[in-house]
Write a protein that holds these residues in place. Structure first.
Motif, PDB file in Angstrom:
ATOM      1  N   VAL A 151       0.799  -1.154   0.044  1.00 46.44           N
ATOM      2  CA  VAL A 151       0.301  -0.017   0.028  1.00 46.44           C
ATOM      3  C   VAL A 151       0.834   1.284   0.057  1.00 46.44           C
ATOM      4  O   VAL A 151       1.659   1.445   0.926  1.00 46.44           O
ATOM      5  CB  VAL A 151      -0.822   0.128   1.014  1.00 46.44           C
ATOM      6  CG1 VAL A 151      -1.801   1.318   1.186  1.00 46.44           C
ATOM      7  CG2 VAL A 151      -1.932  -1.142   1.158  1.00 46.44           C
ATOM      8  N   VAL A 152       0.787   2.253  -1.029  1.00 49.07           N
ATOM      9  CA  VAL A 152       1.479   3.357  -1.212  1.00 49.07           C
ATOM     10  C   VAL A 152       0.622   4.570  -1.053  1.00 49.07           C
ATOM     11  O   VAL A 152      -0.021   4.769  -2.027  1.00 49.07           O
ATOM     12  CB  VAL A 152       2.242   3.240  -2.463  1.00 49.07           C
ATOM     13  CG1 VAL A 152       3.411   4.200  -2.516  1.00 49.07           C
ATOM     14  CG2 VAL A 152       2.981   1.853  -2.401  1.00 49.07           C
ATOM     15  N   ASP A 153       0.888   5.324  -0.152  1.00 47.08           N
ATOM     16  CA  ASP A 153      -0.173   6.460   0.139  1.00 47.08           C
ATOM     17  C   ASP A 153       0.579   7.289   1.020  1.00 47.08           C
ATOM     18  O   ASP A 153       1.137   6.971   2.097  1.00 47.08           O
ATOM     19  CB  ASP A 153      -1.404   6.195   0.645  1.00 47.08           C
ATOM     20  CG  ASP A 153      -2.550   7.191   0.473  1.00 47.08           C
ATOM     21  OD1 ASP A 153      -2.198   8.304   0.960  1.00 47.08           O
ATOM     22  OD2 ASP A 153      -3.540   6.994  -0.393  1.00 47.08           O
ATOM     23  N   ASP A 154       0.661   8.757   0.816  1.00 45.92           N
ATOM     24  CA  ASP A 154       1.224   9.698   1.588  1.00 45.92           C
ATOM     25  C   ASP A 154       0.713   9.865   2.958  1.00 45.92           C
ATOM     26  O   ASP A 154       1.130  10.338   3.760  1.00 45.92           O
ATOM     27  CB  ASP A 154       1.633  10.946   0.861  1.00 45.92           C
ATOM     28  CG  ASP A 154       0.267  11.884   0.317  1.00 45.92           C
ATOM     29  OD1 ASP A 154      -0.528  11.082   0.121  1.00 45.92           O
ATOM     30  OD2 ASP A 154       0.332  12.852   0.648  1.00 45.92           O
ATOM     31  N   SER A 155      -0.790   9.485   2.960  1.00 47.81           N
ATOM     32  CA  SER A 155      -1.670   9.964   4.278  1.00 47.81           C
ATOM     33  C   SER A 155      -1.343   8.878   5.246  1.00 47.81           C
ATOM     34  O   SER A 155      -1.813   7.663   4.890  1.00 47.81           O
ATOM     35  CB  SER A 155      -3.048  10.085   3.739  1.00 47.81           C
ATOM     36  OG  SER A 155      -3.630  10.090   5.082  1.00 47.81           O
ATOM     37  N   ALA A 156      -0.705   8.919   6.401  1.00 45.72           N
ATOM     38  CA  ALA A 156      -0.737   7.931   7.285  1.00 45.72           C
ATOM     39  C   ALA A 156      -1.944   7.175   7.569  1.00 45.72           C
ATOM     40  O   ALA A 156      -2.030   5.974   7.807  1.00 45.72           O
ATOM     41  CB  ALA A 156       0.073   8.271   8.500  1.00 45.72           C
ATOM     42  N   VAL A 157      -3.132   8.202   7.737  1.00 46.14           N
ATOM     43  CA  VAL A 157      -4.417   7.596   8.067  1.00 46.14           C
ATOM     44  C   VAL A 157      -4.974   6.780   6.845  1.00 46.14           C
ATOM     45  O   VAL A 157      -5.204   5.546   7.216  1.00 46.14           O
ATOM     46  CB  VAL A 157      -5.264   8.738   8.491  1.00 46.14           C
ATOM     47  CG1 VAL A 157      -6.758   8.132   8.486  1.00 46.14           C
ATOM     48  CG2 VAL A 157      -4.804   9.466   9.619  1.00 46.14           C
TER      49      VAL A 157
END
Length: 362
Positions: free
Chosen positions: A2-8
């Motif tokens: 999973v690659v996403d800049d939002s930690a949430v």
């Protein structure tokens, strides 16, 4: 992975996927650069890739991920802005397997059950389809040896596929249905027959409204064919391509001797709007044996009932084969039901369509 800049958001997606007994989240990353560093150690089958990220965005990371292994499938994740829709379309043309539309705010992501179900469903189905194509199995849980039939919804071409005789009537219209992997398949299909296309083509591709107009523009520019997102009241013309707009079913009716496109927001069919079945039904009713239906790659079984109606009216249906499909759900369902006159690799479908329209197909 999973690659996403939002930690949430990254944490939520990882939890949703990890809660499914068929999925293991092998890594997470906050940007494309970190994802690339983790690829070798994590060895993912699927990468859920955000578009807008610092350091390295999703579109930059995509070709590098695909270069690492041609077995990795990338599921793009983006909010439904016009810009992101355009970027997602570019990503699909670059080799991404599919996309999923994120709600616009973190709060909406947290509460959106439909986003969660779509995301998990696409990850599981993409992996299941790839493993079927590779002759492998999808197992229940981590380390378990029991086959999980619940996550193998797509049929396999290893079953017997019946072939029907083609209609004795020449086609007067072509209807095309597609879903997962459809944008890439549609481009190849239209390009392969653009020089000899003499019939109108109606396309229902499962896509939200922000995407379908961009898809139509993309197909027009890439093929040189007159292609547009359909509008209510459009009179269909020979050699023109019409794409059903997102959130509207597209059908064709006879009005004053002219064949006219009508759009409606009737209930979704097969959980889809637009859906292939309403379009196919209308074509079968209006054109009878002179309908040529084409089912390309896609998840689920939309188009199955409509294909039955085309065949019942004396028309012809052909489908993409499993090996060339991203997911052999829609074409597989039609093929296994014995409704197809041909089941072909994507590269051969355009030529077969031209042969059929010219009365030269066997």
């Amino acid at each position: 992975m999973v690659v996403d800049d939002s930690a949430v958001v990254r944490g939520l997606i990882a939890k949703w996927l990890g809660d499914d007994p068929s999925v293991e989240v092998v890594a997470t990353a906050s940007n494309g650069e970190m994802a690339l560093k983790n690829l070798a150690g994590a060895d993912p089958e699927i990468v859920v890739l955000d578009i807008e990220m610092p350091v390295m965005d999703g579109l930059t990371a995509l070709p590098k991920i695909l270069e690492h292994s041609n077995e990795i499938q990338v599921l793009m994740a983006s909010t439904l802005t016009k810009r992101n829709a355009e970027i997602s379309m570019r990503a699909l043309s670059m080799g991404a397997a599919d996309y999923v539309s994120k709600p616009e705010t973190t709060r909406e992501v947290t509460t959106s059950l439909s986003f969660q179900q779509e995301l998990v469903g696409k990850v599981v189905n993409l992996a299941a389809a790839r493993r079927l194509q590779n002759g492998g199995k999808v197992y229940r849980g981590k380390g378990s040896n029991s086959l999980n039939e619940d996550i193998l919804p797509q049929v396999s071409s290893r079953g017997v596929v019946a072939k029907r005789k083609m209609s004795s009537s020449l086609p007067r219209i072509i209807g095309v249905g597609s879903s997962t992997g459809g944008p890439q398949a549609l481009l190849k299909f239209l390009n392969s027959m653009k020089d000899e296309l003499r019939l109108p083509v109606l396309i229902t591709q499962h896509m939200p409204s922000a995407f379908t107009s961009i898809l139509a523009d993309h197909l027009a520019k890439a093929t040189g064919l007159p292609c547009k997102q359909a509008e209510n009241g459009d009179i269909i013309h020979t050699g023109h391509v019409y794409v059903a707009p997102g959130d509207y079913h597209m059908i064709v009716v006879n009005e004053g001797g002219k064949k006219v496109i009508r759009l409606n927001q009737d209930e979704p069919e097969n959980f889809c709007r637009p859906a292939v079945d309403p379009m196919f039904r209308s074509l079968a009713k209006l054109f009878g044996p002179s309908v040529l239906g084409v089912i390309l790659t896609g998840m689920g079984h939309d188009g199955l009932k409509g294909s039955q109606e085309i065949v019942d009216a004396g028309g012809t249906v052909i489908a993409q084969d499993e090996a060339s499909s991203i997911v052999w759900g829609m074409p597989g369902a039609v093929s296994q039901a014995g409704l197809c006159s041909a089941v072909l690799p994507l590269d051969e479908i355009g030529a077969k369509v031209i042969d059929i329209t010219m009365g030269e197909a066997v």
